[in-house]
Design an enzyme around this catalytic site. Structure first.
Site, mmCIF file in Angstrom:
data_model
loop_
_atom_site.group_PDB
_atom_site.id
_atom_site.type_symbol
_atom_site.label_atom_id
_atom_site.label_comp_id
_atom_site.label_asym_id
_atom_site.label_seq_id
_atom_site.Cartn_x
_atom_site.Cartn_y
_atom_site.Cartn_z
ATOM 1 N N ASP A 269 0.820 -1.215 0.000
ATOM 2 C CA ASP A 269 0.000 0.000 0.000
ATOM 3 C C ASP A 269 0.855 1.266 0.000
ATOM 4 O OD1 ASP A 269 -2.146 -1.798 0.315
ATOM 5 O OD2 ASP A 269 -2.029 -1.660 2.493
ATOM 6 N N GLU B 70 -10.992 1.096 -3.725
ATOM 7 C CA GLU B 70 -10.310 1.428 -2.464
ATOM 8 C C GLU B 70 -9.063 2.241 -2.791
ATOM 9 O OE1 GLU B 70 -9.321 -2.343 -0.627
ATOM 10 O OE2 GLU B 70 -8.304 -3.052 -2.392
HETATM 11 C C1 6LW Z 1 -5.644 -1.772 1.778
HETATM 12 C C2 6LW Z 1 -6.294 -1.655 0.491
HETATM 13 C C3 6LW Z 1 -5.644 -2.741 -0.165
HETATM 14 O O1 6LW Z 1 -6.051 -0.968 2.777
HETATM 15 O O2 6LW Z 1 -5.531 -3.750 0.712
HETATM 16 O O3 6LW Z 1 -4.418 -3.421 -1.940
HETATM 17 C C4 6LW Z 1 -5.884 -3.239 1.970
HETATM 18 N N1 6LW Z 1 -5.193 -2.639 -1.346
HETATM 19 O O4 6LW Z 1 -6.120 -0.490 -0.183
HETATM 20 C C5 6LW Z 1 -5.020 -3.838 2.993
HETATM 21 O O5 6LW Z 1 -3.683 -3.631 2.642
#
Ligand code: 6LW
Length: 537
Positions: A15, A186
């Site tokens: 991340d 996300e």
């Molecule tokens: C993180 C999200 C993700 O918060 O996995 O790969 C989650 N992306 O953005 C946990 O790392």
């Protein structure tokens, strides 16, 4: 001309959030249940990275006791504005059934080394928030969670203004994006260029369908249109490609105007991300119609990035696994360490679980030149772990330690651990058996299934040497009484078990290797470690 070999941050470094301040670049990564929270790395050339800071290093300000594995600190966002660093992060307290309890905080500092401010609570609306500095206004950009069964759980991206004077969010919340058809939106972060606001998100989930999605708008509150070429980065189409799970990216511009994207990836061993999620860097090119793409074309991440954007010099990662092995060893040599525990603090590489080293019974004072570990709970506990570990950063390595430990009975254990989380680890331990006396034994815990190897008797007194030999998917433990002649302590163990894909529940961390001591009856037992060696092969 400098070449950057991916991944730039090897092992459990997921991340990434990247920012440039003058001539220095910083990347912050997630740490989940590990303490101190958030590791920040620094570079002046984007290729050579060093540890810069671990901002959440105070038990008074970060309490992770009792949290589940893969909860804790998620996806930091590091920005800089007007002489100040802004670090935003989520503490995930719960991630069960449809619910996530995601508390978002901000800390600030003038210098990356600190002192960092007290955390400012922002909201609980979702995870992966970021801060966008738009002139003299600041916006919190966040993905949102909807727990209702008949809705998309990752329900979109909201923005709300952050009032710096008042230390709080203010004004209306705008739902600016509902995600592309790929879904699982996300990791949103925002930037502005040429009159457009660009919203960069992770989509597809952090597994093998991961990607980077881009949308843009003339107005910060929208409407946002999705890049017609979306996704701009993914490894999804090619299962055999050595760099998988590419997604969760953020752009950075160099002082001379070139663009790069830092993003998450993994290099699986037989489909298993033993090294966890790592950080890579890509050259970025802006298109005539005002979108951006990989400078070398296509969507697959490159194994190398160039310090300028000369496209013909970019190379795709090779498919052969020996090339991957080479990337993981030759170019990751900086992971090696020989720690003699002579300095007054633990090296930054050593992390502890949920609490600071001092709270975990780690003591560099009582016996100068040794790390004393005062025995704690079992390795399966979420409280009071007397254990410290570092990231596995190469496919193959040796880890060796010298231990002085005299267990009183079988409740007392100390040794070397290849660890993923409290439900998944391989433990080469010194303990005591009623018949055999002091002995060596391997305890394997894989998704809570426990197996003990037969005990091997060792002399009642004297230091012992413990070694873990990891070769891609295989782990062999050894022990020695003189540091020269080593005996295998048991059968070859399957390292694939310590991977994101094999562990039950969310696999967000990566394999670690470390040392610890357990005192399951509270007798005041400790173990002394003279040194710890980690050598990549
Ligand atoms: C993180 C999200 C993700 O918060 O996995 O790969 C989650 N992306 O953005 C946990 O790392």
């Amino acid at each position: 001309m400098a070449q950057i070999q991916n991944p730039i941050l090897k092992g459990f470094n997921p991340d990434p959030s990247i920012v440039r301040v003058g001539e220095e670049y910083y990347i912050a990564v997630s740490t989940f249940e590990w303490f101190p929270g958030i590791t920040v790395y620094r570079s002046r050339n984007l290729r050579d990275w060093e540890f810069a800071a671990a901002p959440l290093n105070d038990d008074q300000k970060l309490d992770l006791r009792g949290i589940d594995t893969a909860c804790g600190i998620w996806a930091p966002n590091l920005t800089y504005d007007n002489g100040r660093f802004y670090l935003i992060y989520t503490i995930v307290y719960t991630n069960r059934s449809r619910f996530k309890d995601t508390h978002n905080f901000l800390v600030t500092a003038e210098h990356i080394e600190g002192p960092w401010s007290d955390p400012v609570f922002l909201n609980c609306s979702g995870f992966d928030p970021s801060l966008f500095h738009d002139g003299d206004r600041k916006w919190l950009v966040n993905m949102t969670i909807d727990h209702r069964m008949d809705r998309a759980r990752f329900s979109g991206v909201d923005i709300q203004e952050y009032d710096e004077m008042g230390n709080c969010l203010k004004g209306p919340v705008y739902r600016i994006f509902r995600g592309s058809p790929i879904g699982k939106t996300e990791g949103p972060n925002m930037m502005k260029r040429g009159g457009y606001y660009y919203l960069i998100c992770a989509e597809g989930g952090t597994e093998f369908g991961h990607c980077v999605t881009v949308a843009r708008s003339r107005n910060i509150t929208g409407p946002y249109e999705v890049d017609p070429q979306n996704p701009m980065l993914t490894s999804k189409a090619d299962d055999d490609y050595p760099i998988q799970r590419a997604g969760h990216g953020q752009l950075v511009q160099t002082a001379d105007g070139s663009w790069y994207m830092a993003h998450l990836c993994s290099r699986p061993v037989d489909g298993c991300s033993i090294l966890g999620r790592e950080t890579a860097l890509q050259n970025i090119r802006w298109t005539e119609d005002g979108w951006f793409c990989l400078a070398g074309g296509g969507r697959l991440p490159f194994g190398e990035a160039k310090m300028d954007a000369e496209l013909e010099l970019l190379t795709k990662a090779e498919n052969a696994s020996d090339k991957v092995e080479k990337q993981g060893t030759v170019l990751c040599a900086s992971g090696n360490m020989a720690e003699d525990f002579n300095s007054p603090s633990l090296p930054w590489q050593f992390l502890t679980l949920r609490e600071s080293a001092a709270h975990c019974g780690l003591d560099l004072n009582s016996r100068p030149g040794w790390l004393r570990i005062h025995g704690g709970n079992s390795l399966s506990s979420k409280y009071r772990q007397a254990f410290t570990a570092r990231r596995q950063q190469a496919f193959s390595y040796d880890a060796v330690t010298k231990v002085d430990f005299c267990p009183g009975d079988y409740h007392h254990m100390a040794g070397l651990v290849c660890y993923y989380n409290y439900d998944n680890y391989f433990y080469l331990k010194i303990t005591r058996d009623e018949e055999l006396g002091r002995c060596i034994q391997i305890t394997s815990v894989i998704n809570r299934e426990v197996e003990d190897s037969p005990c091997v008797s060792v002399p009642d007194k004297g230091d012992l040497y413990l070694k873990a030999k990891v070769r891609r998917g295989e782990l062999t433990f050894f022990y020695s009484t003189d540091g020269e002649n080593y005996e295998a302590a048991g059968n070859v163990l399957d390292m694939h078990g310590l991977s994101d894909e094999r562990v039950n529940g969310n696999g967000f961390a990566g394999a670690m290797v470390g040392i610890g001591c357990q005192d399951l009856q509270g007798n005041g037992v400790w173990a002394d470690f003279d040194w710890f060696l980690y050598e990549e092969i």
